[in-house]
Design an enzyme around this catalytic site. Structure first.
Site, short mmCIF file in Angstrom:
data_model
loop_
_atom_site.label_atom_id
_atom_site.label_comp_id
_atom_site.label_asym_id
_atom_site.label_seq_id
_atom_site.Cartn_x
_atom_site.Cartn_y
_atom_site.Cartn_z
N LYS A 110 -14.03 -0.02 15.54
CA LYS A 110 -12.68 -0.86 15.34
C LYS A 110 -12.17 -0.33 16.95
O LYS A 110 -11.62 -1.60 17.59
CB LYS A 110 -11.63 -0.13 14.56
CG LYS A 110 -11.63 -0.70 13.36
CD LYS A 110 -10.71 -0.11 12.30
CE LYS A 110 -10.75 -0.55 10.96
NZ LYS A 110 -10.12 0.27 9.99
N PHE A 137 -4.62 2.69 14.86
CA PHE A 137 -4.79 3.66 14.08
C PHE A 137 -6.34 3.19 13.10
O PHE A 137 -6.28 1.96 13.05
CB PHE A 137 -3.59 3.90 13.04
CG PHE A 137 -2.90 5.07 13.42
CD1 PHE A 137 -2.05 5.15 14.65
CD2 PHE A 137 -2.84 6.07 12.77
CE1 PHE A 137 -1.27 6.02 15.01
CE2 PHE A 137 -1.85 7.42 13.25
CZ PHE A 137 -1.32 7.36 14.29
N ASN A 168 0.79 -1.37 0.15
CA ASN A 168 -0.14 -0.08 -0.01
C ASN A 168 0.87 1.16 0.13
O ASN A 168 2.04 1.22 -0.06
CB ASN A 168 -1.16 0.09 1.20
CG ASN A 168 -0.08 -0.16 2.75
OD1 ASN A 168 0.55 0.79 2.83
ND2 ASN A 168 -0.53 -1.25 2.99
N LYS A 203 9.38 -16.74 -10.87
CA LYS A 203 8.44 -15.77 -11.56
C LYS A 203 7.35 -16.14 -12.23
O LYS A 203 7.55 -16.93 -13.19
CB LYS A 203 9.34 -14.83 -12.26
CG LYS A 203 8.60 -13.62 -12.79
CD LYS A 203 9.71 -12.77 -13.82
CE LYS A 203 8.88 -11.51 -14.52
NZ LYS A 203 9.37 -10.88 -15.49
N LYS A 222 -11.61 -4.25 18.88
CA LYS A 222 -10.11 -4.58 19.00
C LYS A 222 -9.58 -4.43 20.45
O LYS A 222 -8.76 -4.55 20.68
CB LYS A 222 -9.38 -3.92 17.98
CG LYS A 222 -9.57 -4.41 16.50
CD LYS A 222 -8.54 -4.03 15.66
CE LYS A 222 -9.19 -4.21 14.22
NZ LYS A 222 -7.85 -3.98 13.18
N ASP A 267 -4.29 -6.61 4.62
CA ASP A 267 -5.27 -7.33 5.22
C ASP A 267 -5.25 -8.84 4.85
O ASP A 267 -5.91 -9.76 5.33
CB ASP A 267 -6.59 -6.84 5.11
CG ASP A 267 -6.81 -5.38 5.99
OD1 ASP A 267 -6.18 -5.56 7.04
OD2 ASP A 267 -7.61 -4.59 5.44
O1 PMT Z 1 2.80 6.05 6.57
P1 PMT Z 1 2.35 7.28 6.14
O2 PMT Z 1 2.70 7.35 4.72
O3 PMT Z 1 2.80 8.21 6.99
O4 PMT Z 1 0.61 7.09 6.42
C1 PMT Z 1 0.26 7.06 7.48
C2 PMT Z 1 -0.87 5.97 7.80
C3 PMT Z 1 -2.05 6.69 7.09
C4 PMT Z 1 -0.51 5.03 7.24
C5 PMT Z 1 -1.39 6.18 9.28
O5 PMT Z 1 -1.76 7.49 9.66
C6 PMT Z 1 -2.53 5.19 9.33
O6 PMT Z 1 -3.76 5.17 9.18
N1 PMT Z 1 -2.12 3.89 9.69
C7 PMT Z 1 -3.24 2.61 9.94
C8 PMT Z 1 -3.67 2.20 8.50
C9 PMT Z 1 -4.58 0.99 8.58
O7 PMT Z 1 -3.87 0.03 8.28
O8 PMT Z 1 -5.73 0.95 8.83
P2 PMT Z 1 -6.75 -0.11 9.33
O9 PMT Z 1 -7.99 0.71 9.52
O10 PMT Z 1 -6.86 -0.87 7.95
O11 PMT Z 1 -6.23 -0.94 10.36
C10 PMT Z 1 -6.59 -0.57 11.74
C11 PMT Z 1 -5.60 -0.91 12.72
O12 PMT Z 1 -5.29 -2.23 12.88
C12 PMT Z 1 -4.41 -0.26 12.58
O13 PMT Z 1 -3.61 0.17 13.61
C13 PMT Z 1 -3.31 -1.50 11.78
O14 PMT Z 1 -1.96 -1.16 12.10
C14 PMT Z 1 -4.03 -2.76 12.74
N2 PMT Z 1 -3.94 -3.87 11.69
C15 PMT Z 1 -4.31 -4.08 10.56
C16 PMT Z 1 -4.43 -5.24 9.81
C17 PMT Z 1 -3.61 -6.20 10.44
N3 PMT Z 1 -3.65 -7.43 9.76
N4 PMT Z 1 -3.17 -6.17 11.57
C18 PMT Z 1 -3.20 -4.77 12.13
O15 PMT Z 1 -2.53 -4.89 13.20
#
Ligand code: PMT
Length: 404
Positions: free
Chosen positions: A337, A323, A210, A289, A341, A279
């Site tokens: 969330k 986040f 991403n 490849k 969580k 995810d």
């Molecule tokens: O890196 P930058 O370019 O500075 O951008 C910052 C950002 C936009 C990436 C950051 O501010 C941000 O939003 N990070 C979380 C991105 C994210 O994955 O969001 P989500 O809503 O999909 O996930 C929710 C939370 O679960 C996040 O804390 C993530 O780290 C966590 N997660 C998600 C999937 C997974 N398999 N395991 C996790 O722990």
């Protein structure tokens, strides 16, 4: 980021080719609101004129110990007394040797001798001088007295040699100065930050990822470190320099991030999950490849481990900050969330707008708390947002019982 505002900083500049970098350091310090007073040795003036420093600092530059005007009020003592921080950059082997031996024979070394301000020394010299046992002993002696150093870096030196001796980057010295003047409200705490994207390999040349640059997570790591925390930064692939003092754990995939987070979590008081974790990952990674054949193709994906949910489900867990990157119904999705969580706090960013979120320097966010409260943070730099997030963590932690 206001920790340098109106702070009085003495910038001591001694002679060496790196003097030009002190000009950039001065610019960073004044931009942050510091009142900078420059002292130059006579050797330093051979490389850059005092006028450059005077213009950029808006203060007279001190070059002589016996200046009739300044000495009316014993200039070096007044300067030394009023300083919040004393930086020497570049610091030559000669100046460091003099300070270590208590020699005070010019404006710079006399003011150092008279000050009670913290002293931050950024050496720059030839690699053989830097490794000379006499120099090493002088540096060790100053460290023992509690003076702080920003180590020189490796590279090709102006004298033609390769090795350690190049003045650290102005940004690194600035960061160290900021750290000295930042209150240590996270001292004694271990903070784990996750940052950047993950890469889920399809074959040896392709992956799913991403747009995360890591900037948000790295800003949090730098800010926590400045505030005295021991920082463990679990980072996906980024182009960013490691934050000063952080324990780096570099990973690629979501599974590697999970393993790293779970192996360090027992040491942590706070975990902040700013990483954009994939995810889904390919069910299988092709060992060779994949060849271009049909017009369309399908890759079977399976869920990656949800690291944040796993942390939230732990019986004894650190203060947990997640986040959420959302493109619609920000508050609603984020609140869900936080609950599902089992988080203490959640930073929700709307990533549908180009001026914030992924791969830019700024961000805006909604901070949500366990009890349903929320705070809006309007568009600001990621460094500023990191400070706001940590301010809130420091306030919230005792209420949840995680702070001793
Ligand atoms: O890196 P930058 O370019 O500075 O951008 C910052 C950002 C936009 C990436 C950051 O501010 C941000 O939003 N990070 C979380 C991105 C994210 O994955 O969001 P989500 O809503 O999909 O996930 C929710 C939370 O679960 C996040 O804390 C993530 O780290 C966590 N997660 C998600 C999937 C997974 N398999 N395991 C996790 O722990």
């Amino acid at each position: 980021m206001d920790n340098l505002k109106d702070k009085r900083i003495i910038l001591g500049v001694s002679g060496g080719i790196a003097v030009y970098k002190a000009v950039e350091l001065l610019r960073l310090l004044t931009k942050a609101g510091a009142d900078v007073h420059v002292i130059m040795t006579s050797a330093a003036q051979e490389f850059v004129t005092p006028l450059t420093f005077q213009t950029l600092s808006s203060n007279p530059v001190h070059t002589e110990l016996f200046n009739l005007i300044a000495e009316r009020e014993i200039g070096h003592i007044t300067l030394a007394d009023r300083a919040d921080l004393f930086i020497i950059a570049p610091a030559t082997a000669n100046v460091i040797g003099k300070i270590a031996c208590g020699i005070a024979d010019d404006m710079l070394t006399t003011t150092v001798m008279a000050t009670k301000a913290p002293l931050l020394i950024a050496p720059a010299m030839n690699v053989n001088m830097y490794t000379n046992p006499v120099y090493r002993e002088n540096e060790d002696r100053l460290r023992r007295f509690g003076h702080l150093f920003v180590d020189p870096v490796c590279g090709s030196l102006a004298c033609g040699w390769e090795g350690q001796g190049k003045l650290a980057a102005p940004e690194t010295i600035f960061e160290a100065a900021l750290a000295v003047l930042t209150p240590k409200d996270l001292a004694g705490r271990t903070v784990m930050v996750t940052a950047g994207p993950t890469r889920e390999e399809i074959d040896p040349v392709r992956y799913i990822s991403n747009h995360s640059s890591g900037k948000m997570g790295y800003a949090l790591a730098r800010a926590a470190s400045r505030r005295g925390a021991h920082v463990i930064l679990v980072s996906g692939p980024t182009c960013l320099p490691a934050p000063l003092g952080a324990e780096m754990v570099c990973v690629e995939s979501a599974c590697e991030m999970q393993a790293a987070v779970m192996s360090h979590v027992s040491r942590c008081d706070i975990v902040i999950k700013a990483a954009a974790v994939a995810d889904y990952r390919p069910v299988e990674r092709n060992s060779t490849k994949i060849k271009k054949q049909s017009e369309t193709t399908t890759i079977e994906l399976c869920k990656t481990p949800d690291i944040l949910a796993e942390l939230g489900a732990m019986q004894m867990r650190p203060f947990l900050v997640g986040f959420a990157a959302e493109t619609d119904n920000l508050a609603e999705h984020a609140a869900k969330k936080l609950k599902v969580k089992n988080l203490d706090m959640l930073v929700a960013n709307d990533v549908s707008q180009a001026d914030a979120g992924f791969n830019v320097d700024n961000n805006r966010a909604l901070l949500l708390f366990r009890d349903g409260r929320s705070t809006e943070c309007s568009l600001m730099s990621k460094d500023e947002l990191a400070e706001k997030i940590l301010d809130n963590i420091v306030i919230e932690m005792p209420a949840t019982g995680h702070l001793a």
